[in-house]
Design an enzyme around this catalytic site. Sequence first.
Site, PDB file in Angstrom:
ATOM      1  N   LYS A  78     -16.756   4.392  24.787  1.00 15.35           N
ATOM      2  CA  LYS A  78     -17.269   3.025  24.605  1.00 15.35           C
ATOM      3  C   LYS A  78     -17.355   2.220  25.900  1.00 15.35           C
ATOM      4  CE  LYS A  78     -16.878   2.265  19.744  1.00 15.35           C
ATOM      5  NZ  LYS A  78     -15.902   3.275  19.234  1.00 15.35           N
TER       6      LYS A  78
ATOM      7  N   GLU B 194     -17.307  -7.409  17.713  1.00 15.19           N
ATOM      8  CA  GLU B 194     -16.485  -6.917  16.611  1.00 15.19           C
ATOM      9  C   GLU B 194     -15.786  -5.640  17.074  1.00 15.19           C
ATOM     10  OE1 GLU B 194     -19.574  -6.054  17.114  1.00 15.19           O
ATOM     11  OE2 GLU B 194     -19.384  -3.868  16.913  1.00 15.19           O
TER      12      GLU B 194
ATOM     13  N   SER C 278     -15.386  12.327  21.846  1.00 16.28           N
ATOM     14  CA  SER C 278     -15.667  10.919  22.162  1.00 16.28           C
ATOM     15  C   SER C 278     -14.437  10.109  22.559  1.00 16.28           C
ATOM     16  CB  SER C 278     -16.368  10.265  20.976  1.00 16.28           C
ATOM     17  OG  SER C 278     -15.612  10.427  19.792  1.00 16.28           O
TER      18      SER C 278
HETATM   19  C1  LIG Z   1     -16.098   3.948  17.982  1.00 19.90           C
HETATM   20  C2  LIG Z   1     -15.873   5.374  18.121  1.00 19.90           C
HETATM   21  C3  LIG Z   1     -16.737   6.313  17.535  1.00 19.90           C
HETATM   22  C4  LIG Z   1     -17.876   5.928  16.645  1.00 19.90           C
HETATM   23  O1  LIG Z   1     -18.877   5.194  17.237  1.00 19.90           O
HETATM   24  P1  LIG Z   1     -20.283   5.804  17.647  1.00 19.90           P
HETATM   25  O2  LIG Z   1     -21.073   4.623  17.995  1.00 19.90           O
HETATM   26  O3  LIG Z   1     -20.818   6.545  16.457  1.00 19.90           O
HETATM   27  O4  LIG Z   1     -20.043   6.719  18.789  1.00 19.90           O
HETATM   28  C5  LIG Z   1     -16.496   7.644  17.768  1.00 19.90           C
HETATM   29  N1  LIG Z   1     -15.456   8.058  18.512  1.00 19.90           N
HETATM   30  C6  LIG Z   1     -14.598   7.190  19.076  1.00 19.90           C
HETATM   31  C7  LIG Z   1     -13.459   7.712  19.872  1.00 19.90           C
HETATM   32  C8  LIG Z   1     -14.783   5.826  18.904  1.00 19.90           C
HETATM   33  O5  LIG Z   1     -13.934   4.979  19.467  1.00 19.90           O
END
Ligand SMILES: *Cc1c(COP(=O)(O)O)cnc(C)c1O
Length: 400
Positions: A94, A116, A382
Amino acid sequence: MSTNYFKNYPNTEGFFEEYGGSFIPPNLQAEMEKITDAYYSISKSHNFISELRSIRKHYQGRPTPVYYCNRLSTKYGGRVYLKREDLNHTGAHKLNHCMGEALLAKYLGKKKLIAETGAGQHGVALATAAAYFGLECEIHMGEVDIIKEHPNVVRMQILGAKVIPVSFGLKTLKEAVDSAFNAYMQDFDNSIYCIGSVVGPHPFPMMVRDFQRVVGIEAKEQFAEMTGELPDNVVACVGGGSNSIGIFSAFLQDEECKLFGVEPAGRSLNLGDHAATMSFGTPGMIHGFKCYLLQDEKGEPSPVYSVASGLDYPGVGPEHSMLKDWKRVSYVTATDDETIDAFYELSRMEGIIPALESAHAVAWALKLAKENPRQSILVNLSGRGDKDVDFVVETYGLPK
Ligand SMILES: *Cc1c(COP(=O)(O)O)cnc(C)c1O
């Protein structure tokens, strides 16, 4: 697929075919158009590009590595690789779009960032960006998530952000978006809304996609360096869709490369027990844009649930909605139980504790590996799971 893909999608009104756009009150629309115009010019300027590049390298620690999972691949078959966004500063992908959005805010002369947050990852990333640039930061968060994601609430406060609890509706992500939008509508001049995914009215799905493209650009080059090839499969979890579009975007033109977006099938397939928008939703409207949507008979977004707070959103990015219709990306699901198994499996086999969101992608990758022992699989990891460890152990216990 056309080589002008990124020029053509979205079009100038923010549409990805029939999805996306901007369905918002006129005063908000005027503000979005200002941001769009500014983004088009600023994002092409030498100063903006070189400042963002320098931030990515020296502050975020990019490029993040691609890692080959030796033990996991030996056990399951296939060749499993991870793009390590868990090693990006603040522990998730993010920050890639938050630093971009905050840098844009600086060029626009804004004093305050509003957003948010669901799992708290976007809030922490934005609070971090605000601290870096010396901007104020206000984060709206559902009371349910505040309890579940307590460590991230404390992190935001330490970073100097104001956390606003949201106590209506289901008290999770969707209500947090409503609350943050309302706050933003009161204060256009000083503030900018920083959406946490590739959702919301134009230009956000485009801007956030553009800021996340770095993940795919790096991963493609790193994977080629390691293997001399393209990956056979690319896998990422889909909440709003930012980490997945980030990695997919580099492979869209490579038809031989299969792309999988993994959604949360939650605790059952009854409406309200999952957040698998692409698999079970229909086109509809949420938060000022058109996309696949889990909705009731009246077209209201339905309640959603996932063990991963960052995935429980009833809508999804408009670009994903288009890619689903084109059948370029396959949208699949992982249940809570499969996700928890994958969470422990990656931790014990590779020494990497994944975020529960990312563990959805790992769960699907392990299935693929078993079924396709000769293929390579590139997973976008992610985020890291430190935020989830207490919740997982309290709820599910340690594995035998
Ligand atoms: C917020 C988040 C997601 C989901 O958000 P996307 O916009 O679909 O990427 C996925 N993995 C992590 C670690 C997150 O913090």
